[in-house]
Design an enzyme around this catalytic site. Sequence first.
Site, mmCIF file in Angstrom:
data_model
loop_
_atom_site.group_PDB
_atom_site.id
_atom_site.type_symbol
_atom_site.label_atom_id
_atom_site.label_comp_id
_atom_site.label_asym_id
_atom_site.label_seq_id
_atom_site.Cartn_x
_atom_site.Cartn_y
_atom_site.Cartn_z
ATOM 1 N N LEU A 187 30.416 -1.868 18.308
ATOM 2 C CA LEU A 187 30.298 -2.730 19.478
ATOM 3 C C LEU A 187 30.935 -4.103 19.255
ATOM 4 C CD1 LEU A 187 29.088 -3.292 22.322
ATOM 5 C CD2 LEU A 187 26.977 -4.002 21.170
ATOM 6 N N THR A 188 30.659 -4.747 18.125
ATOM 7 C CA THR A 188 31.038 -6.135 17.882
ATOM 8 C C THR A 188 32.552 -6.335 17.827
ATOM 9 O OG1 THR A 188 28.999 -6.424 16.630
ATOM 10 C CG2 THR A 188 30.696 -8.089 16.337
ATOM 11 N N GLY A 234 31.444 -11.707 22.350
ATOM 12 C CA GLY A 234 30.093 -11.437 21.895
ATOM 13 C C GLY A 234 29.877 -9.942 21.819
ATOM 14 N N SER A 235 28.636 -9.544 21.617
ATOM 15 C CA SER A 235 28.329 -8.115 21.507
ATOM 16 C C SER A 235 27.584 -7.660 22.756
ATOM 17 C CB SER A 235 27.489 -7.851 20.246
ATOM 18 O OG SER A 235 28.211 -8.179 19.090
ATOM 19 N N ILE A 289 32.022 -3.519 11.283
ATOM 20 C CA ILE A 289 31.494 -2.214 11.665
ATOM 21 C C ILE A 289 30.956 -1.498 10.431
ATOM 22 C CG2 ILE A 289 31.999 -0.025 12.782
ATOM 23 C CD1 ILE A 289 32.143 -2.601 14.568
ATOM 24 N N GLN A 293 12.411 -20.348 -5.412
ATOM 25 C CA GLN A 293 11.932 -21.609 -5.967
ATOM 26 C C GLN A 293 10.856 -21.383 -7.024
ATOM 27 O OE1 GLN A 293 13.456 -24.279 -5.210
ATOM 28 N NE2 GLN A 293 12.207 -25.850 -6.198
ATOM 29 N N GLY A 333 12.313 -20.797 -10.245
ATOM 30 C CA GLY A 333 13.049 -21.889 -10.855
ATOM 31 C C GLY A 333 14.493 -21.489 -11.121
ATOM 32 N N GLY A 334 15.103 -22.118 -12.114
ATOM 33 C CA GLY A 334 16.499 -21.857 -12.417
ATOM 34 C C GLY A 334 16.778 -20.429 -12.830
ATOM 35 N N GLU A 338 22.476 -6.966 14.250
ATOM 36 C CA GLU A 338 21.979 -6.722 15.612
ATOM 37 C C GLU A 338 21.773 -8.012 16.404
ATOM 38 O OE1 GLU A 338 22.812 -4.093 15.545
ATOM 39 O OE2 GLU A 338 21.590 -2.522 14.687
#
Length: 393
Positions: free
Chosen positions: A132-133, A138-139, A163, A344, A347-348, A371
């Site tokens: 569709l897109t 737009g869709s 797609i 978070q 952490g790292g 969607e």
Amino acid sequence: MTLTSAAPVRGLDPIEFDRLRAEVAEFVSGEGERWADRIEATGEVPEQLWTELRDRGFLALAAPVSHGGRGLSFPQWMDLMELFSRSHGSLRMIVHVVNGTWRAMDAFATEEQRRRFVLPSIAGALKVAFTLTEPAAGSGADIRSTVTRDGDHYLLTGTKHMITFGVRCDYWLVTARLAGSSGHEGTVALMVPRDAEGVTVEDTSDTLGVTGTDHARLTFDRAPVPVANRLGEEGQGLAVALGGFLTPSRISVAMSCVGLAVRAQELALDYARGRTTFGKPLTSRQAIGFMLAENEAEIEAARQLVKHAARQWEDGDPAAPKLSSMAKLIAVDMLGRVTDRALQVHGGSGYWKSSPIERVYRDARAQRFEEGTNEAQKSIVLRELLGRAEGVR
């Protein structure tokens, strides 16, 4: 035997469904994770995964027994979608799409088309890509791909992009419009063979997340498509796409947000319980504990809205399209917050690809576009809201 369009089903009995749910949960946490590792290592979804999902019956869960499916109710299917979504994004995408595209086809298919397209898709013998897109539209009602009638064929011209499974599929389910038409008027839904002449396929699979799910950009240059491959009548193209697929699919994507958020929460909780700082686990730190508590509350709130939307869609509630957009909007925002907090908490260390939360974090961002964006969902909800207000006056 004469085939008819699938009637609403009420699903498996609770005992049988509990067994199926346990089977899916075991697969997701075991074999599913091994597939995830392989996909991330190679950047590709192997055909063997499609075969295993088909052989396990996971591609026919939502279809009725009369069509060769398992006959789940839609709310039951959403319970399983939550489980599948805790796995790799590409694995979830396969079961989501295959368990959904048959609806768009079946509702408008003739008996012959049901035999040619719907039943083989449910059986896993055909791969159908929902198309569709477009890159310059737009869709929805502003699609620009066009067809002109030439005897017993349509000549299709236009471009589609992003797609899913557009490279490896057998058919594209394409929404276009009769040349010169506008809005919903004149739209058509066509089953376009993958080997049709006049089609250029560009593989655009190099994405941030959902690794390995092939995506394509398609260019049609007067590609001939048999009129016999049209689903429904001229003018019903968007009805096939929007009502037959997008409304339940948005609910399914919303539930996939819930499932992925649950996985992020599991990873964050496990890490916080095992990580010690100054002699105490992270769960003893109020800041961390509050993050986990907020996650839990938001996940459950989104889950209940999605389940409500699923029940109303199965019951034929006219408000189902609005509810599907509301569910997708709320769930995808929830997923963004939950995965951000989960990262978070890590952490790292969560920023490295060796950490499972890193993949979850990347996959989560894709849900904002699937969607329809949040902005598209808000427009749908606002339109329904204003329409209701006008009706009261």
